[in-house]
Structure formats: C-alpha cells, structure tokens
Design a protein around this motif. Structure first.
Motif, PDB file in Angstrom:
ATOM      1  N   ILE A 111       0.834  -1.208   0.000  1.00  0.00           N
ATOM      2  CA  ILE A 111       0.000   0.000   0.000  1.00  0.00           C
ATOM      3  C   ILE A 111       0.867   1.256   0.000  1.00  0.00           C
ATOM      4  CG2 ILE A 111      -1.634   1.322   1.410  1.00  0.00           C
ATOM      5  CD1 ILE A 111      -2.767  -1.405   2.354  1.00  0.00           C
ATOM      6  N   LEU A 142      -4.622   6.972  16.783  1.00  0.00           N
ATOM      7  CA  LEU A 142      -5.847   6.299  16.337  1.00  0.00           C
ATOM      8  C   LEU A 142      -6.203   5.124  17.229  1.00  0.00           C
ATOM      9  CD1 LEU A 142      -5.376   6.300  12.484  1.00  0.00           C
ATOM     10  CD2 LEU A 142      -6.945   7.661  13.848  1.00  0.00           C
ATOM     11  N   MET A 145      -7.616   6.336  20.572  1.00  0.00           N
ATOM     12  CA  MET A 145      -8.833   7.114  20.363  1.00  0.00           C
ATOM     13  C   MET A 145      -9.957   6.244  19.837  1.00  0.00           C
ATOM     14  SD  MET A 145      -8.211  10.848  20.091  1.00  0.00           S
ATOM     15  CE  MET A 145      -9.916  10.848  19.768  1.00  0.00           C
ATOM     16  N   GLY A 146      -9.590   5.264  19.025  1.00  0.00           N
ATOM     17  CA  GLY A 146     -10.625   4.538  18.308  1.00  0.00           C
ATOM     18  C   GLY A 146     -11.048   3.225  18.930  1.00  0.00           C
ATOM     19  N   PRO A 149     -15.194   2.501  19.036  1.00  0.00           N
ATOM     20  CA  PRO A 149     -15.854   2.183  17.756  1.00  0.00           C
ATOM     21  C   PRO A 149     -15.232   0.991  17.043  1.00  0.00           C
ATOM     22  CG  PRO A 149     -14.779   4.313  17.676  1.00  0.00           C
ATOM     23  CD  PRO A 149     -14.701   3.871  19.073  1.00  0.00           C
ATOM     24  N   LEU A 150     -13.911   0.837  17.123  1.00  0.00           N
ATOM     25  CA  LEU A 150     -13.297  -0.315  16.473  1.00  0.00           C
ATOM     26  C   LEU A 150     -13.832  -1.612  17.067  1.00  0.00           C
ATOM     27  CD1 LEU A 150      -9.501   0.491  15.882  1.00  0.00           C
ATOM     28  CD2 LEU A 150     -11.295   0.134  14.186  1.00  0.00           C
ATOM     29  N   PRO A 169      -6.963  -3.209  11.189  1.00  0.00           N
ATOM     30  CA  PRO A 169      -6.704  -1.831  11.642  1.00  0.00           C
ATOM     31  C   PRO A 169      -5.251  -1.401  11.479  1.00  0.00           C
ATOM     32  CG  PRO A 169      -8.018  -3.009  13.253  1.00  0.00           C
ATOM     33  CD  PRO A 169      -7.548  -4.028  12.256  1.00  0.00           C
ATOM     34  N   VAL A 172      -3.529   0.572   8.220  1.00  0.00           N
ATOM     35  CA  VAL A 172      -3.458   2.030   8.106  1.00  0.00           C
ATOM     36  C   VAL A 172      -2.147   2.482   8.730  1.00  0.00           C
ATOM     37  CG1 VAL A 172      -4.502   4.212   8.744  1.00  0.00           C
ATOM     38  CG2 VAL A 172      -5.930   2.244   8.235  1.00  0.00           C
ATOM     39  N   VAL A 177       3.515   5.337   4.192  1.00  0.00           N
ATOM     40  CA  VAL A 177       3.287   6.146   2.994  1.00  0.00           C
ATOM     41  C   VAL A 177       4.277   7.308   2.957  1.00  0.00           C
ATOM     42  CG1 VAL A 177       1.636   7.592   1.758  1.00  0.00           C
ATOM     43  CG2 VAL A 177       0.853   5.531   2.946  1.00  0.00           C
TER      44      VAL A 177
ATOM     45  N   TYR B  47      -4.935   3.044   0.552  1.00  0.00           N
ATOM     46  CA  TYR B  47      -4.642   3.658   1.845  1.00  0.00           C
ATOM     47  C   TYR B  47      -5.856   4.433   2.365  1.00  0.00           C
ATOM     48  CZ  TYR B  47      -2.786   6.470   5.550  1.00  0.00           C
ATOM     49  OH  TYR B  47      -2.612   7.054   6.775  1.00  0.00           O
ATOM     50  N   PHE B  48      -6.432   5.268   1.494  1.00  0.00           N
ATOM     51  CA  PHE B  48      -7.500   6.137   1.985  1.00  0.00           C
ATOM     52  C   PHE B  48      -8.782   5.370   2.281  1.00  0.00           C
ATOM     53  CE2 PHE B  48      -4.635   9.352   0.407  1.00  0.00           C
ATOM     54  CZ  PHE B  48      -4.676  10.231   1.456  1.00  0.00           C
ATOM     55  N   LEU B  50      -8.866   2.249   3.537  1.00  0.00           N
ATOM     56  CA  LEU B  50      -8.640   1.684   4.867  1.00  0.00           C
ATOM     57  C   LEU B  50      -8.647   2.774   5.927  1.00  0.00           C
ATOM     58  CD1 LEU B  50      -5.862  -0.834   3.894  1.00  0.00           C
ATOM     59  CD2 LEU B  50      -8.007  -1.433   4.994  1.00  0.00           C
ATOM     60  N   PHE B  51      -8.083   3.921   5.556  1.00  0.00           N
ATOM     61  CA  PHE B  51      -8.014   5.013   6.517  1.00  0.00           C
ATOM     62  C   PHE B  51      -9.418   5.509   6.874  1.00  0.00           C
ATOM     63  CE2 PHE B  51      -7.460   9.512   7.622  1.00  0.00           C
ATOM     64  CZ  PHE B  51      -6.677   9.327   8.733  1.00  0.00           C
ATOM     65  N   ILE B  53     -12.115   3.709   6.949  1.00  0.00           N
ATOM     66  CA  ILE B  53     -12.796   2.729   7.799  1.00  0.00           C
ATOM     67  C   ILE B  53     -12.160   2.670   9.191  1.00  0.00           C
ATOM     68  CG2 ILE B  53     -13.420   0.303   8.057  1.00  0.00           C
ATOM     69  CD1 ILE B  53     -13.190   0.088   4.992  1.00  0.00           C
ATOM     70  N   PHE B  54     -10.826   2.605   9.231  1.00  0.00           N
ATOM     71  CA  PHE B  54     -10.160   2.354  10.511  1.00  0.00           C
ATOM     72  C   PHE B  54      -9.542   3.602  11.128  1.00  0.00           C
ATOM     73  CE2 PHE B  54     -10.028  -1.728   8.244  1.00  0.00           C
ATOM     74  CZ  PHE B  54     -10.780  -2.475   9.134  1.00  0.00           C
ATOM     75  N   GLY B  55      -9.661   4.750  10.453  1.00  0.00           N
ATOM     76  CA  GLY B  55      -9.110   5.980  10.987  1.00  0.00           C
ATOM     77  C   GLY B  55     -10.174   7.039  11.221  1.00  0.00           C
ATOM     78  N   PHE B  57     -13.540   7.018  10.529  1.00  0.00           N
ATOM     79  CA  PHE B  57     -14.789   6.546  11.143  1.00  0.00           C
ATOM     80  C   PHE B  57     -14.655   6.420  12.668  1.00  0.00           C
ATOM     81  CE2 PHE B  57     -16.663   2.594  12.799  1.00  0.00           C
ATOM     82  CZ  PHE B  57     -17.967   3.034  12.965  1.00  0.00           C
ATOM     83  N   PRO B  58     -13.624   5.740  13.189  1.00  0.00           N
ATOM     84  CA  PRO B  58     -13.516   5.642  14.647  1.00  0.00           C
ATOM     85  C   PRO B  58     -13.437   7.000  15.336  1.00  0.00           C
ATOM     86  CG  PRO B  58     -12.064   4.055  13.628  1.00  0.00           C
ATOM     87  CD  PRO B  58     -12.593   4.921  12.523  1.00  0.00           C
ATOM     88  N   LEU B  59     -12.712   7.956  14.706  1.00  0.00           N
ATOM     89  CA  LEU B  59     -12.585   9.276  15.344  1.00  0.00           C
ATOM     90  C   LEU B  59     -13.941   9.948  15.473  1.00  0.00           C
ATOM     91  CD1 LEU B  59      -9.404  11.016  13.931  1.00  0.00           C
ATOM     92  CD2 LEU B  59      -9.823  10.037  16.172  1.00  0.00           C
ATOM     93  N   TYR B  61     -16.926   8.602  15.187  1.00  0.00           N
ATOM     94  CA  TYR B  61     -17.862   7.791  15.962  1.00  0.00           C
ATOM     95  C   TYR B  61     -17.580   7.912  17.456  1.00  0.00           C
ATOM     96  CZ  TYR B  61     -21.114   3.860  16.475  1.00  0.00           C
ATOM     97  OH  TYR B  61     -22.186   3.069  16.778  1.00  0.00           O
TER      98      TYR B  61
END
Lengths: 299, 325
Positions: A111, A142, A145-146, A149-150, A169, A172, A177, B47-48, B50-51, B53-55, B57-59, B61
C-alpha cells in the motif's frame, strides 16, 4: 553564529595533510567517550542477557542473592514447562503473531509503495492536500482514540477473537506512505519516469518496472520496522482477542498474570518472544541502522 | 537508456522525445490520458479506503458515542456533554492525567540528555563504530512487553536485583509498586531504556550533517568545547530535537503497556490506589472493565486534546532551544 559561518573554509578539509589531521584529532574518541560507550553498551545489553540467563535457571536459583549471572542447564526443562502450560496458549500466540506480522508487513509495504509512487512522481489534483492529510493524521493516536468504535465494528462484523480483527486496523500506516514518498522522491529521477512514458509504458507498468526496483532498499527497511511494530502490538489484541487465541504479547501477559511467580518460565516465554526480532536484527542490523539514519529528520 | 538530466527550471529542450514527454503521452489516445489522470487516485485509494474505515470513522464515531450514555448491548441515550462534565470532576481521571504527565516528564527529560551525550560519543572516531551503534539499538528491538517483564522482576521487592544493589549501600527494600514516586521511576526507566539508544542514533544522523569546518573555525576563534556544543551542535540539531520531542509526546501520553505489565494483572487500575494508572489505561478500564463506552469515548477525546496541547507546548518550547543567541 554569523561570524563563524563567514569564516568557514570554502572546501572540505578531509585531506590527511599534516595540519588538518592535527585539527581533526578532536574527533578521536578520548577516554571519557570510551567510558560512556562501554557503559551504554553494558546497560543496553544487560537486561537482555539477564533475560536469557534466567531462562536457563531454576526458580530457586533465580532468587539467589546475589543473582546468578551465568547460564545454567535448565533451558530445555523450562521450554517444555512453558509449552505444557495450557492456559497461556504460548505456541498459538507465537504462530498467530507470525501470521499477523507477516500479513501486515506485506500489505503495508505494498500500500505504501503504491501511494508513495503516486505522491512522489505523479501530478494529480489534490495530491498535495492528500499527502498533507496523511502527515496530520500521523499525529492522531488512532489506536487509543478509536478503541470503542473499532471494538463495536468488530462485534458487528462478528470478528472479535479472530486474527482479522488485529490485522485490518494496522494496515493504516501513514508513516509507511510518508517514508515511501520520501524514498521515491530521492531514489527515482523524474526523467526515468518520463522516458518510460515516452516509450509507451502505462502507469502500472512504470510502477512495476521502474519504481519497485528502485525502492527495494527502502522497502526492506520499512518492512523490518513494520514487522517489529506489529509484533509488538499489545493493547488492541488484549482488547479484541480471546485468551485461547492470543498473540505472543498477550500470551505473555496471561503467563505473567497466572504464573507470575514462576520467573524462569515467564522469562523463557519472554526470551522466545524476542528471539525472532533479534534474529532479524542480527541478519539486517547494518541496513536497519542505515535506514534509521537516512530517514532521520536533519537540519 | 539515455536520460536528459535537466533541472526542472530549465526551458524545454527541442527534440521529439522531450516535447512528447512534456505534453504527455498523447500517442495512446484516450486510454493513455485516462491512465495519466485516473491511475494516481487508484494508487492512493487503498490507503484512503482503509483510513476511512479504521481511521476517520472511529474518530468521528468516538465523538458521537461520547455524547451518549452508551452501553454495548444496552441503553444508548443522548446526554450531550454530560460525560465531559462528569470527567472534569472525576478525581480518578485527573489522577490518571497527572500520572501520565508525570511519567512523561520524568522519562523524556533524562532521555533527551542521555541521548545527546550518547550521540556525541557515537560521533567520535572509534574502532567498531557499527558494533556500538547496533549495541545501543538492541533495546529498541526488544518488545515492550519483554522489557516490562524483565524490569518488573529487576524491581521486585524481595528478590529484585535493584533492591539487592541498593541494599549494598544500606537501603531498605523498596516496594516499587507501592508509591507514586517509586512506580513512576520504575516505569520511566523502562521507557528510557528502550528509547534512549534510538534517539541517540537519530541525533547522530543529524550531527553528522553538521559541517566539521564549523567546529574547526570555532576552535580557532578560541571557543571552548562546551560553547561549541551549545552554540553549534544544539542549534543545528533543533529540527531533530523537535521531531524527538514530538514522537515522545505522542508515545508518552498514550503510555499503556509498561504500566499494565508492571501491575501484573489486567484490571487496568494501575496499583491499589491508581498510583500509576495512565489515561490510556483509564480509557480501557472504563470501556472494557466497566462497559461505560460513552464515558471512555469522552476520555479518549480528552486524551486527544491533551496530546494537541502537549505538542503545541513542547513545540514552542523546543523551538526556543538554542534559538538566536
């Protein structure tokens, strides 16, 4: 500062001529430097050494005063006790950690090289903004914080207790990147991409034939860092996995909780959990140090 | 393959190859143009996706959940900022904040000083440089759980090596888990042991880019080694120091593994009276021990605010280091 800079000699005086060799002597290690380095080395190595020593001892020896500092002969016995301790699921943890770490590493590297190629070598609308977004979000914790919800997401999907829950998870990884973007910017000349385009290569073909070969050293360092990081994960697996299907870190936590006074068994498990990392480090140490230093923020 | 190595500012070279490249590949027609326009988005999309869904969204939510009285299977009623109000008056939360900040300061400051000393030593000419560099990175390779297990044993009250060593000087055995100050010291040393060598290597990389001529000129001008260190080395290392403080802030304020393992049982309480419970432990405790998801989410956003403030303070502070003296 300004006075110093204006006096700066025009050329590098690396020549071993008499005068510059004498001046360069301030860079030779003095006795104080040697003491500092030796001390640092002992401090760095000792806890690791101690861990491996304890793995070869018995519990009676482990609490001797002064503590034992040489290996004993009980390693095999400790290993078999560790493997027969059913409530720790140590072997399962070790295998699970290997699966999770390898999967995450391969995915993150793939990725990251795809995105890094696009950000470094292709011009597209919004590219700068998207890269900036990645940099900003690298600062957001993340994981902490997450968690809520995760966890709900995993419950909804029915994935709690499964390895998918600790793999997805971690795909990411903004750092990956960022690193591959930096690397591609430096390692691949724009002219090379242009020349391939003129020859009629598609973007994906340029990725496969021009970018990937040039990125290989950087990918290796990224892979090692991501593997280590994933192998290390503790909080999220502790939350989302069940005790009977752990990763190696949560397995050690279980061991610590249920058999915390069985020092030598705990230390045997701990030693086994770091061994894969040490093997990688010994094999690729030079590249890891080089990669860390190349990727460091400099003036 | 011959390549033109032009600087980007140079005017376009005449010749069919070059001008074709400058105008983009038009020979392939529609598909090539589509490839040029769309493929970049395709490349960054994994990347975006996954980001999201797992980045993202959790913030978002988490923020939504934090405004509710939220249980996993039970009630979910909107309560506005009630969770935040409760949090601000919750002594246990502030205790966790103080612990987190205390251990952050206690670990980061010695760590920076030691890393600077170590980087300076590694920067000297010595035989076996690679050996020393690998040596100081060994702790980084050791996983955090392993570090915590070994150090918790070394800090053991009855059979720990550290109490044995202190005992040689007549100190009574310390129960390191028992008091705030001693638990903070124990956990801070775990953090420092693992990270000092890494920071030293990062600083070393930056030190090596400082031109040695600067030091030679300063020596000729009669500047002492100490003066050279403060007026050349430190200012030149500023971007690296900012980076390290940045990373340490995020790592330090989300501290979790070391105190959990130091405790020995996963109740997340951080000692009998929460002597070393961190904010991350508080969040996990509220969510997964007490199942109060709304409250835990509010705490998570407070942690985020804490990190933002901490980063800003550290940034403005570090920026001033060795400024315009």
């Amino acid at each position: 500062m300004t006075a110093i800079q204006s006096r700066r000699p025009p050329a590098h005086s690396r020549r071993p001529s008499g005068q510059s060799a004498a001046r360069n002597r301030i860079w030779d290690a003095g006795p104080l430097t040697k003491v500092v380095l030796a001390f640092a080395l002992v401090l760095s190595a000792f806890p690791i050494y101690y861990m491996f020593i304890m793995a070869t001892r018995t519990n009676e020896e482990a609490i001797d005063v002064p503590p034992p500092l040489l290996p004993g002969g009980h390693l095999g016995e400790n290993i078999s006790r560790l493997l027969s301790t059913e409530d720790a699921y140590f072997m399962t943890g070790l295998v699970n950690s290997a699966i999770v770490s390898v999967t995450v590493t391969l995915s993150v590297v793939l990725i990251s090289t795809l995105a890094g190629f696009a950000f470094a070598k292709l011009r597209f609308r919004g590219g700068k903004i998207l890269l900036g977004l990645i940099l900003v979000t690298m600062m957001v914790p993340l994981q902490q914080m997450g968690v809520v919800p995760l966890y709900e997401l995993m419950v909804t999907l029915g994935w709690t207790g499964q390895l998918k829950a600790v793999i997805l998870p971690f795909l990411v990884n903004g750092f990956g990147v960022f690193m591959m973007t930096q690397y591609a910017t430096q390692a691949v000349p724009d002219e090379l991409v242009e020349a391939a385009r003129v020859d009629g290569a598609s973007t994906m073909r340029i990725y496969a034939n021009v970018i990937l070969p040039a990125l290989r050293p950087g990918m290796a360092v990224l892979a090692l860092l991501v593997f280590m990081q994933t192998w290390n994960e503790f909080m999220w697996p502790l939350i989302v996995l069940n005790p009977d299907n752990p990763v190696v870190q949560t397995s050690i936590a279980a061991l610590n909780q249920a058999h915390g006074t069985d020092y030598v068994m705990l230390f045997t498990g701990t030693a086994a959990s770091v061994l894969p990392l040490f093997i990688v480090f010994i094999a690729f140490g030079r590249q890891i140090v080089g990669g860390l230093m190349e990727g460091a923020v400099k003036a | 393959m011959t390549l033109h190595v032009d600087s980007p500012a140079a005017p376009p070279q005449p010749g069919p190859r070059r001008s074709a490249a400058a105008r983009g590949p038009q020979r392939g027609g529609g598909w090539a143009r589509f490839d040029l326009r769309a493929t970049p988005y395709f490349l960054v999309s994994p990347y975006f996706l996954l980001f999201a869904i797992f980045g993202i969204f959790p913030l978002g939510y988490t923020l939504w959940v934090s405004l509710h009285d939220w249980e996993l299977a039970g009630d979910k009623s909107f309560v506005g900022i009630e969770n935040y109000i409760e949090l601000i008056t919750d002594e246990a939360f502030w205790n966790a904040v103080i612990n987190t900040l205390g251990m952050f300061v206690m670990s980061t400051i010695p760590q920076l000083v030691l890393a600077l000393v170590l980087a300076n030593a590694l920067n000297k000419r010595i035989r076996g440089r690679l050996f020393f560099r690998l040596g100081v990175l060994l702790p980084l390779i050791t996983s955090v759980v392993a570090v915590a297990v070994v150090f918790t044993q070394l800090y053991g009250r009855d059979y720990g090596m550290i109490n044995w060593f202190l005992g040689l000087f007549g100190t009574d055995a310390i129960n390191w888990q028992n008091e705030k100050w001693s638990a903070w010291i124990a956990i801070s040393t775990m953090i420092d042991w693992r990270w000092t060598g890494y920071n030293a290597i990062i600083l070393l990389a930056a030190m090596q880019t400082i031109p040695k001529d600067l030091y030679e000129a300063a020596s000729i001008d009669g500047a002492t080694a100490r003066r050279q260190f403060w007026q050349i080395t430190i200012p030149m290392l500023r971007p690296t120091l900012i980076f390290i403080v940045f990373i340490s802030t995020i790592g330090g304020l989300t501290l979790f593994t070391e105190p959990v393992m130091f405790d020995g049982n996963p109740t997340m309480s951080g000692g009998a009276t929460g002597q070393y419970q961190t904010v991350a432990m508080f969040i996990v405790k509220e969510a997964f021990r007490d199942f109060d998801f709304g409250y835990a989410s509010a705490a998570a956003w407070m942690l985020f605010a804490l990190i933002l403030v901490g980063t800003l303070i550290n940034y403005s502070f570090t920026r001033r280091i060795g400024g315009s003296k």
